[in-house]
Scaffold this motif. Structure first.
Motif, PDB file in Angstrom:
ATOM      1  N   ARG A 162      -9.799  -1.011  -0.826  1.00 14.20           N
ATOM      2  CA  ARG A 162     -10.028  -1.856  -2.008  1.00 14.20           C
ATOM      3  C   ARG A 162     -10.720  -3.165  -1.620  1.00 14.20           C
ATOM      4  N   VAL A 163     -10.294  -3.775  -0.529  1.00 14.72           N
ATOM      5  CA  VAL A 163     -10.899  -5.040  -0.099  1.00 14.72           C
ATOM      6  C   VAL A 163     -12.360  -4.850   0.255  1.00 14.72           C
ATOM      7  N   LEU A 164     -12.680  -3.750   0.946  1.00 13.40           N
ATOM      8  CA  LEU A 164     -14.061  -3.527   1.368  1.00 13.40           C
ATOM      9  C   LEU A 164     -14.968  -3.131   0.205  1.00 13.40           C
ATOM     10  N   ARG A 165     -14.370  -2.915  -0.982  1.00  7.93           N
ATOM     11  CA  ARG A 165     -15.168  -2.680  -2.193  1.00  7.93           C
ATOM     12  C   ARG A 165     -15.102  -3.877  -3.149  1.00  7.93           C
ATOM     13  N   SER A 166     -14.596  -5.008  -2.676  1.00  7.47           N
ATOM     14  CA  SER A 166     -14.451  -6.173  -3.536  1.00  7.47           C
ATOM     15  C   SER A 166     -15.526  -7.214  -3.226  1.00  7.47           C
ATOM     16  N   GLN A 167     -15.589  -8.220  -4.057  1.00  4.18           N
ATOM     17  CA  GLN A 167     -16.598  -9.264  -3.889  1.00  4.18           C
ATOM     18  C   GLN A 167     -16.352 -10.136  -2.667  1.00  4.18           C
ATOM     19  N   VAL A 168     -15.206  -9.961  -2.010  1.00  5.40           N
ATOM     20  CA  VAL A 168     -14.927 -10.755  -0.822  1.00  5.40           C
ATOM     21  C   VAL A 168     -15.934 -10.474   0.286  1.00  5.40           C
ATOM     22  N   VAL A 169     -16.584  -9.280   0.269  1.00  4.75           N
ATOM     23  CA  VAL A 169     -17.436  -8.907   1.391  1.00  4.75           C
ATOM     24  C   VAL A 169     -18.850  -9.484   1.303  1.00  4.75           C
ATOM     25  N   ALA A 170     -19.322  -9.798   0.099  1.00  9.47           N
ATOM     26  CA  ALA A 170     -20.696 -10.293  -0.026  1.00  9.47           C
ATOM     27  C   ALA A 170     -20.933 -11.580   0.760  1.00  9.47           C
ATOM     28  N   ARG A 198      -4.604 -18.555  -5.893  1.00  7.38           N
ATOM     29  CA  ARG A 198      -5.052 -17.373  -5.167  1.00  7.38           C
ATOM     30  C   ARG A 198      -5.295 -16.261  -6.178  1.00  7.38           C
ATOM     31  N   LEU A 199      -6.562 -16.024  -6.495  1.00  2.97           N
ATOM     32  CA  LEU A 199      -6.935 -15.064  -7.530  1.00  2.97           C
ATOM     33  C   LEU A 199      -7.521 -13.809  -6.911  1.00  2.97           C
ATOM     34  N   ALA A 200      -7.234 -12.660  -7.498  1.00 10.16           N
ATOM     35  CA  ALA A 200      -7.866 -11.418  -7.060  1.00 10.16           C
ATOM     36  C   ALA A 200      -9.315 -11.419  -7.518  1.00 10.16           C
ATOM     37  N   LEU A 201     -10.180 -10.845  -6.693  1.00  9.01           N
ATOM     38  CA  LEU A 201     -11.590 -10.760  -7.035  1.00  9.01           C
ATOM     39  C   LEU A 201     -11.902  -9.411  -7.652  1.00  9.01           C
ATOM     40  N   PRO A 202     -12.830  -9.343  -8.618  1.00  9.04           N
ATOM     41  CA  PRO A 202     -13.221  -8.054  -9.171  1.00  9.04           C
ATOM     42  C   PRO A 202     -13.878  -7.199  -8.106  1.00  9.04           C
ATOM     43  N   LEU A 203     -13.840  -5.891  -8.327  1.00  9.19           N
ATOM     44  CA  LEU A 203     -14.367  -4.971  -7.335  1.00  9.19           C
ATOM     45  C   LEU A 203     -15.881  -4.948  -7.346  1.00  9.19           C
ATOM     46  N   LEU A 204     -16.437  -4.816  -6.151  1.00 12.27           N
ATOM     47  CA  LEU A 204     -17.881  -4.704  -5.974  1.00 12.27           C
ATOM     48  C   LEU A 204     -18.092  -3.943  -4.691  1.00 12.27           C
ATOM     49  N   THR A 205     -18.821  -2.846  -4.713  1.00 13.10           N
ATOM     50  CA  THR A 205     -18.992  -2.054  -3.504  1.00 13.10           C
ATOM     51  C   THR A 205     -19.726  -2.849  -2.451  1.00 13.10           C
ATOM     52  N   ALA A 218      -8.413 -14.484  -1.367  1.00 11.75           N
ATOM     53  CA  ALA A 218      -8.881 -13.384  -2.215  1.00 11.75           C
ATOM     54  C   ALA A 218      -8.232 -12.068  -1.816  1.00 11.75           C
ATOM     55  N   ILE A 219      -8.115 -11.827  -0.518  1.00 10.32           N
ATOM     56  CA  ILE A 219      -7.476 -10.592  -0.045  1.00 10.32           C
ATOM     57  C   ILE A 219      -6.005 -10.579  -0.452  1.00 10.32           C
ATOM     58  N   GLU A 220      -5.353 -11.716  -0.362  1.00 11.74           N
ATOM     59  CA  GLU A 220      -3.951 -11.790  -0.796  1.00 11.74           C
ATOM     60  C   GLU A 220      -3.828 -11.451  -2.272  1.00 11.74           C
ATOM     61  N   GLY A 221      -4.803 -11.883  -3.073  1.00 11.05           N
ATOM     62  CA  GLY A 221      -4.781 -11.548  -4.496  1.00 11.05           C
ATOM     63  C   GLY A 221      -4.960 -10.057  -4.736  1.00 11.05           C
ATOM     64  N   VAL A 222      -5.891  -9.449  -4.021  1.00  8.20           N
ATOM     65  CA  VAL A 222      -6.089  -8.001  -4.140  1.00  8.20           C
ATOM     66  C   VAL A 222      -4.824  -7.263  -3.717  1.00  8.20           C
ATOM     67  N   LYS A 223      -4.217  -7.716  -2.638  1.00 10.85           N
ATOM     68  CA  LYS A 223      -3.001  -7.083  -2.130  1.00 10.85           C
ATOM     69  C   LYS A 223      -1.872  -7.171  -3.150  1.00 10.85           C
ATOM     70  N   ARG A 224      -1.742  -8.327  -3.777  1.00  8.54           N
ATOM     71  CA  ARG A 224      -0.683  -8.526  -4.764  1.00  8.54           C
ATOM     72  C   ARG A 224      -0.902  -7.623  -5.977  1.00  8.54           C
ATOM     73  N   ASP A 225      -2.138  -7.517  -6.429  1.00  8.63           N
ATOM     74  CA  ASP A 225      -2.431  -6.689  -7.603  1.00  8.63           C
ATOM     75  C   ASP A 225      -2.292  -5.201  -7.299  1.00  8.63           C
ATOM     76  N   LEU A 226      -2.693  -4.798  -6.098  1.00 11.58           N
ATOM     77  CA  LEU A 226      -2.642  -3.376  -5.745  1.00 11.58           C
ATOM     78  C   LEU A 226      -1.209  -2.923  -5.510  1.00 11.58           C
ATOM     79  N   ALA A 227      -0.426  -3.761  -4.859  1.00 15.52           N
ATOM     80  CA  ALA A 227       0.993  -3.466  -4.587  1.00 15.52           C
ATOM     81  C   ALA A 227       1.166  -2.120  -3.901  1.00 15.52           C
ATOM     82  N   ALA A 228       0.299  -1.821  -2.941  1.00  7.93           N
ATOM     83  CA  ALA A 228       0.389  -0.551  -2.219  1.00  7.93           C
ATOM     84  C   ALA A 228       1.438  -0.651  -1.119  1.00  7.93           C
TER      85      ALA A 228
END
Length: 501
Positions: A129-137, A3-10, A332-342
């Motif tokens: 953060r998720v809505l600006r990541s590559q998960v949305v494309a 489970r990898l975080a995806l780089p950000l993309l608007t 991917a969202i789990e990866g973003v969540k783990r990296d953000l740690a908000a």
């Protein structure tokens, strides 16, 4: 699977990548020159204009008025109001529309469900953060087979459980209950897994006979007056956000220039952070209003209770992850969540303060005042309820007003207090003709500083308090020192209980 975080993309950039497949090429907002105004119709499934107002205004700003969005009437509201809007768009009823991510699985666009997975996106920082990541494309790409083109996303408020008579903090708390849901197969499945029976509610959600609870954002609980006596709001059980997808018909999108496409995408990108800030502010205000009304108990779940809920909804994840695309998006969202740690979002604790007292003494505000404002008084949404001809009547600790223009005529009333040159207002109720639903609600609390000269009164904001601009955009003019109802608008007079006899 790793489970990898995806780089950000608007989201706008993701939509721009899609546009490249359709013949668009520009990623800047300054390309084509235009002398004529192009008007795009936008189908609003909520029929109020509130959700799309900021986007529409941003489109006009970025295009310098050469591209405008006109809201058109949505299909008749029902239990599937967002799906109706999507179906209407597939039949070319408008150029643009938006709908919750929750509504698209009915049409085979399954990846959006990852955004609604229970207890996954649990903070506004993570949602942004998720809505600006590559998960949305890939999500937006799933609209193509439907004859639709994804433009971007508008983030939305987090929805939480509201129990009619008890807290809803553990799986056992849900068992045997009937819980009201909006159009969402994920929400329905979640309630069933928790042992509850889901019941679909219309767009204007309200308590129906037999309901034991509702999943709803705090603003909606307050705005639709769902806080019945003895209800319980779970302040930190963050079920899912109500994010919106902005999309166009392929025919309308193909008719746009690359510059116009980029304007739409950039507008969605720009509005996202502003909408999150507005939603966060409104959530806090609504929580304060609910607290002052005193009908609802604010409850929080313990860490152990939250973990038990997450374990209990694991079957929902297994069902969602049967689809490879949804599984990839969730990971991917789990990866973003783990990296953000908000930290998880939470409704502020209820610190109930005494409401504004009514006084038998006359005050310097007593009498009848008028104010006239135009549309410029109501940014950023420019709702018609927030400008026009105002009549204010103050009478020994009680106040009432009417506001009127061509599309809108509203009233509000409550109690006020004066301490030196500062006044506090607590609203008892509001209503009237409100096309955007922007009328005052029970429990709202405002403060203003006052500056009076003869029969002219100027209101100014109080630092750290809520001091809405619509009430203070222009100086007031006193037309009578004697409080009287006869000056109110005849289209929308406040109830007789608003003022003393």
């Amino acid at each position: 699977m790793t489970r990898l975080a995806l780089p950000l993309l608007t989201a706008a950039a993701a939509a721009a990548a899609l546009a490249g497949c359709m013949g668009g090429g520009s990623d800047r907002v300054g390309g084509d020159s235009a002398t004529d105004t192009k008007v795009l119709t936008l189908l609003d499934p909520f029929s109020s204009g509130q959700e799309s107002a900021a986007f529409n205004n941003e489109v006009a700003r970025l295009s310098h008025g050469t591209l405008r969005v006109k809201v058109v009437q949505a299909p008749d509201e029902g239990l599937d109001y967002e799906a109706r809007a999507i179906r209407a768009m597939r039949h070319g009823k408008a150029d643009l529309s938006f709908a919750g991510t929750r509504a698209f699985d009915e049409f085979g666009a399954l990846r959006f469900r990852a955004l609604d997975a229970p207890l996954l996106i649990d903070s506004y920082r993570l949602e942004a953060r998720v809505l600006r990541s590559q998960v949305v494309a890939p999500m937006l790409a799933e609209l193509r087979p439907l004859g639709l083109v994804g433009i971007g996303f508008l983030p939305g408020p987090i929805r939480r459980p509201l129990g009619g008579t008890r807290r809803l903090a553990t799986p056992d708390d849900f068992k045997g209950l009937t819980i009201g849901t909006s159009q969402s197969q994920v929400a329905d499945t979640t309630m069933r897994v928790l042992g509850a029976t889901p019941r679909r509610l219309p767009a204007t959600e309200h308590w129906l006979p037999g309901l034991d609870g509702i999943e709803r954002q705090t603003q909606g609980i307050e705005g639709d007056k769902l806080d019945k006596k003895g209800s319980h709001l779970m302040t930190n059980v963050n079920l899912w956000p109500r994010a919106l997808v902005l999309f166009a018909t392929e025919r309308a999108y193909s008719a746009l220039t690359a510059h116009q496409r980029r304007i739409l995408q950039k507008a969605a990108e720009n509005v996202g952070p502003k909408k999150l800030a507005i939603d966060g502010g409104r959530e806090g205000e609504s929580a304060d209003n609910l607290c002052r009304k005193g009908n609802v108990t604010f409850d929080s779940a313990t860490p152990a209770e939250l973990r038990s809920l997450r374990r209990a909804v694991e079957p929902v994840y297994r069902a969602l992850e049967r689809d490879p695309g949804t599984r990839e998006a969730i990971h991917a969202i789990e990866g973003v969540k783990r990296d953000l740690a908000a930290p998880s979002a939470a409704v502020p604790a209820c610190k109930r303060a005494a409401s504004t007292p009514a006084s038998d003494d006359t005050t310097k505000l007593d009498g009848v005042w008028v104010m006239d404002t135009d549309r410029s008084a109501a940014p950023p949404e420019y709702f018609p309820e927030n400008w026009g001809h105002w009549i204010f009547v103050f009478d020994r600790g009680h106040f009432a007003f009417t506001q009127e223009n061509k599309p809108s005529c509203t009233w509000g009333y409550g109690k006020f207090d004066i301490d030196g040159n500062r006044t506090s207002w607590t609203f008892t109720d509001g209503g009237g003709i409100a096309p955007s639903g922007a009328y005052n609600r029970p429990g709202e609390f405002f403060k203003f500083d006052l500056s009076e000269y003869r029969d002219t009164l100027t209101l100014t904001p109080v630092k750290g308090a809520i001091s809405p601009r619509n009430f203070r955009d222009k100086p007031w003019r006193r037309v009578s020192e004697t409080p009287s109802r006869r000056n109110f608008s005849k289209r929308c007079p406040p109830p007789s209980a608003a003022l003393r006899d």
